[in-house]
Every structure is written in C-alpha cells, then in structure tokens.
Design a protein around this motif. Structure first.
Motif, PDB file in Angstrom:
ATOM      1  N   PHE A   1      46.243 138.239  45.444  1.00  0.00           N
ATOM      2  CA  PHE A   1      46.488 136.634  46.298  1.00  0.00           C
ATOM      3  C   PHE A   1      45.766 137.391  47.401  1.00  0.00           C
ATOM      4  CE2 PHE A   1      49.678 134.845  42.658  1.00  0.00           C
ATOM      5  CZ  PHE A   1      48.702 134.501  41.569  1.00  0.00           C
ATOM      6  N   TYR A   2      46.227 137.756  48.340  1.00  0.00           N
ATOM      7  CA  TYR A   2      46.179 138.089  49.278  1.00  0.00           C
ATOM      8  C   TYR A   2      44.917 137.675  49.604  1.00  0.00           C
ATOM      9  CZ  TYR A   2      46.006 139.438  53.779  1.00  0.00           C
ATOM     10  OH  TYR A   2      45.510 139.015  55.931  1.00  0.00           O
ATOM     11  N   LEU A   3      44.284 138.768  49.002  1.00  0.00           N
ATOM     12  CA  LEU A   3      43.042 139.720  49.177  1.00  0.00           C
ATOM     13  C   LEU A   3      41.851 138.314  48.140  1.00  0.00           C
ATOM     14  CD1 LEU A   3      42.669 143.197  47.950  1.00  0.00           C
ATOM     15  CD2 LEU A   3      42.571 142.547  50.204  1.00  0.00           C
ATOM     16  N   ALA A   4      42.556 137.734  47.486  1.00  0.00           N
ATOM     17  CA  ALA A   4      41.241 136.343  46.900  1.00  0.00           C
ATOM     18  C   ALA A   4      41.614 135.323  47.994  1.00  0.00           C
ATOM     19  CB  ALA A   4      41.949 136.189  46.177  1.00  0.00           C
ATOM     20  N   GLY A   5      42.304 135.707  49.046  1.00  0.00           N
ATOM     21  CA  GLY A   5      42.285 134.407  49.858  1.00  0.00           C
ATOM     22  C   GLY A   5      43.229 133.076  49.730  1.00  0.00           C
TER      23      GLY A   5
ATOM     24  N   ILE B   1      52.384 123.476  46.021  1.00  0.00           N
ATOM     25  CA  ILE B   1      51.336 124.772  45.904  1.00  0.00           C
ATOM     26  C   ILE B   1      52.267 126.030  45.459  1.00  0.00           C
ATOM     27  CG2 ILE B   1      50.828 125.387  47.876  1.00  0.00           C
ATOM     28  CD1 ILE B   1      48.156 125.117  44.781  1.00  0.00           C
ATOM     29  N   MET B   2      53.224 126.299  45.817  1.00  0.00           N
ATOM     30  CA  MET B   2      54.213 127.061  46.297  1.00  0.00           C
ATOM     31  C   MET B   2      53.795 127.464  45.241  1.00  0.00           C
ATOM     32  SD  MET B   2      55.529 126.712  49.817  1.00  0.00           S
ATOM     33  CE  MET B   2      56.345 128.491  50.088  1.00  0.00           C
ATOM     34  N   ILE B   3      55.118 126.559  44.196  1.00  0.00           N
ATOM     35  CA  ILE B   3      55.448 126.193  42.716  1.00  0.00           C
ATOM     36  C   ILE B   3      54.855 127.121  41.613  1.00  0.00           C
ATOM     37  CG2 ILE B   3      56.488 125.209  40.853  1.00  0.00           C
ATOM     38  CD1 ILE B   3      57.038 122.747  42.141  1.00  0.00           C
ATOM     39  N   PRO B   4      53.416 127.244  41.404  1.00  0.00           N
ATOM     40  CA  PRO B   4      52.608 128.173  39.709  1.00  0.00           C
ATOM     41  C   PRO B   4      52.742 129.324  40.934  1.00  0.00           C
ATOM     42  CG  PRO B   4      51.289 126.074  41.104  1.00  0.00           C
ATOM     43  CD  PRO B   4      52.797 126.051  41.457  1.00  0.00           C
ATOM     44  N   PHE B   5      52.232 129.477  42.371  1.00  0.00           N
ATOM     45  CA  PHE B   5      52.559 131.093  42.412  1.00  0.00           C
ATOM     46  C   PHE B   5      53.809 131.365  42.833  1.00  0.00           C
ATOM     47  CE2 PHE B   5      48.548 129.453  45.067  1.00  0.00           C
ATOM     48  CZ  PHE B   5      47.702 130.222  45.096  1.00  0.00           C
ATOM     49  N   ALA B   6      54.951 131.127  42.796  1.00  0.00           N
ATOM     50  CA  ALA B   6      56.015 131.243  42.516  1.00  0.00           C
ATOM     51  C   ALA B   6      55.883 131.894  40.903  1.00  0.00           C
ATOM     52  CB  ALA B   6      57.076 130.670  43.445  1.00  0.00           C
ATOM     53  N   LEU B   7      56.551 130.998  40.032  1.00  0.00           N
ATOM     54  CA  LEU B   7      56.356 130.787  38.900  1.00  0.00           C
ATOM     55  C   LEU B   7      55.504 131.947  38.066  1.00  0.00           C
ATOM     56  CD1 LEU B   7      56.190 127.542  37.291  1.00  0.00           C
ATOM     57  CD2 LEU B   7      58.149 129.159  37.609  1.00  0.00           C
ATOM     58  N   ILE B   8      53.782 132.733  38.338  1.00  0.00           N
ATOM     59  CA  ILE B   8      53.019 133.961  38.166  1.00  0.00           C
ATOM     60  C   ILE B   8      53.914 135.189  39.211  1.00  0.00           C
ATOM     61  CG2 ILE B   8      51.303 135.007  38.243  1.00  0.00           C
ATOM     62  CD1 ILE B   8      49.999 131.403  38.455  1.00  0.00           C
ATOM     63  N   LEU B   9      54.033 134.787  40.122  1.00  0.00           N
ATOM     64  CA  LEU B   9      54.691 136.517  40.356  1.00  0.00           C
ATOM     65  C   LEU B   9      56.139 136.806  40.369  1.00  0.00           C
ATOM     66  CD1 LEU B   9      54.044 135.758  45.018  1.00  0.00           C
ATOM     67  CD2 LEU B   9      52.825 137.042  42.972  1.00  0.00           C
ATOM     68  N   ASN B  10      56.812 135.798  39.627  1.00  0.00           N
ATOM     69  CA  ASN B  10      58.376 135.656  39.604  1.00  0.00           C
ATOM     70  C   ASN B  10      58.360 136.138  37.768  1.00  0.00           C
ATOM     71  OD1 ASN B  10      59.127 136.051  41.909  1.00  0.00           O
ATOM     72  ND2 ASN B  10      59.333 133.998  41.990  1.00  0.00           N
ATOM     73  N   GLY B  11      57.789 135.668  37.230  1.00  0.00           N
ATOM     74  CA  GLY B  11      56.622 136.007  35.718  1.00  0.00           C
ATOM     75  C   GLY B  11      56.147 137.521  36.105  1.00  0.00           C
ATOM     76  N   ALA B  12      55.701 137.600  36.757  1.00  0.00           N
ATOM     77  CA  ALA B  12      54.865 138.645  36.135  1.00  0.00           C
ATOM     78  C   ALA B  12      55.674 140.524  35.978  1.00  0.00           C
ATOM     79  CB  ALA B  12      54.034 139.754  37.870  1.00  0.00           C
ATOM     80  N   TRP B  13      56.927 139.690  37.476  1.00  0.00           N
ATOM     81  CA  TRP B  13      58.220 140.671  38.395  1.00  0.00           C
ATOM     82  C   TRP B  13      59.101 140.443  36.438  1.00  0.00           C
ATOM     83  CZ3 TRP B  13      62.915 139.162  37.941  1.00  0.00           C
ATOM     84  CH2 TRP B  13      64.264 140.063  38.157  1.00  0.00           C
ATOM     85  N   GLY B  14      59.047 140.019  36.187  1.00  0.00           N
ATOM     86  CA  GLY B  14      59.962 140.370  35.225  1.00  0.00           C
ATOM     87  C   GLY B  14      59.696 140.969  33.554  1.00  0.00           C
TER      88      GLY B  14
END
Length: 131
Positions: free
Chosen positions: A26-30, A107-120
C-alpha cells in the motif's frame, strides 16, 4: 499450552509478514502515507512500534485461533478472513486510535479490514505450517 504458544507465534509472525507486507505494498502504491515496520519507540516500555504491534498480533492470534480452529475447508479460511478483519480492526479504530489521539476517517476502514483480513489468513497459514 503448546497450541497457545503456536497461535501467539502465528499471530506475531503474520503481523510481520502479511499485515506489514501488505501495508508495504500500500505504501509503495502511494495509498498510505507512512512506511511499514515503524521502529519508533512506544511507551511504556520504549519498544519499537512494530514489536508492540506484533505482540498484540500474537495475542489476537490466540483469540482468533480459538474461534477458527474447529472448522475445516472453506469455512475455516472464510472465518480466518472475517474474524481477522473485524476483531482487530474494530478494536484499533474504535479504541486504540482514539486513545492515541489518531483521528479515524472513513477511508481507514477498508484499509484496516483488508490488512487485518490478510493477517487472519496469515495466522491460519502459519498454524498449518506449525502442525
């Protein structure tokens, strides 16, 4: 007891590999303003932020594993994704960020869900590897 140690290790490692790996993409994609693997010391112990995050990832790993370990197949992986996404995201967005003075935006909500879903998913992958 050994299962809890493995679940903690799975959550800890999944934070480093899956959560922070995806955060790095996500960081590399800006898409996010700060880099992964934050080494800034955090109170009260002054450990690097990434170690603190990984420690709590380990604790969440124990909780998530208790919720998903009895399921197999697609149901297991779906639960890994959903419980991983919802539990840690809700606590971070509703409790941790406000306590730290971080303003939560929509905007933080979808990022949190995606990051933590990947973590799960990562927790389950590491637990499969540990068996």
């Amino acid at each position: 007891m050994l299962t809890y140690i493995k679940a903690f290790a799975a959550g800890f490692l999944s934070t480093l590999v899956f959560h922070q790996g995806l955060f790095g993409l996500f960081y590399l994609a800006g898409l996010v303003p700060r880099a992964p693997f934050n080494m800034t010391a955090v109170p009260p112990l002054g450990v690097p932020s990434i170690i603190s995050l990984s420690f709590f990832g380990g604790l969440w790993g124990i909780i998530i594993w208790r919720l998903i370990s009895s399921h197999t197949g697609a149901k297991h992986w779906f639960r890994s994704l959903i419980f991983g996404a919802i539990g840690p995201s809700a606590v971070a967005l509703l409790i941790v960020f406000p306590l730290k003075g971080v303003e939560v935006s929509l905007i933080m909500i979808p990022f949190a869900l995606i990051l933590n879903g990947a973590w799960g998913i990562g927790v389950s992958l590491f637990m499969k590897f540990f068996k």
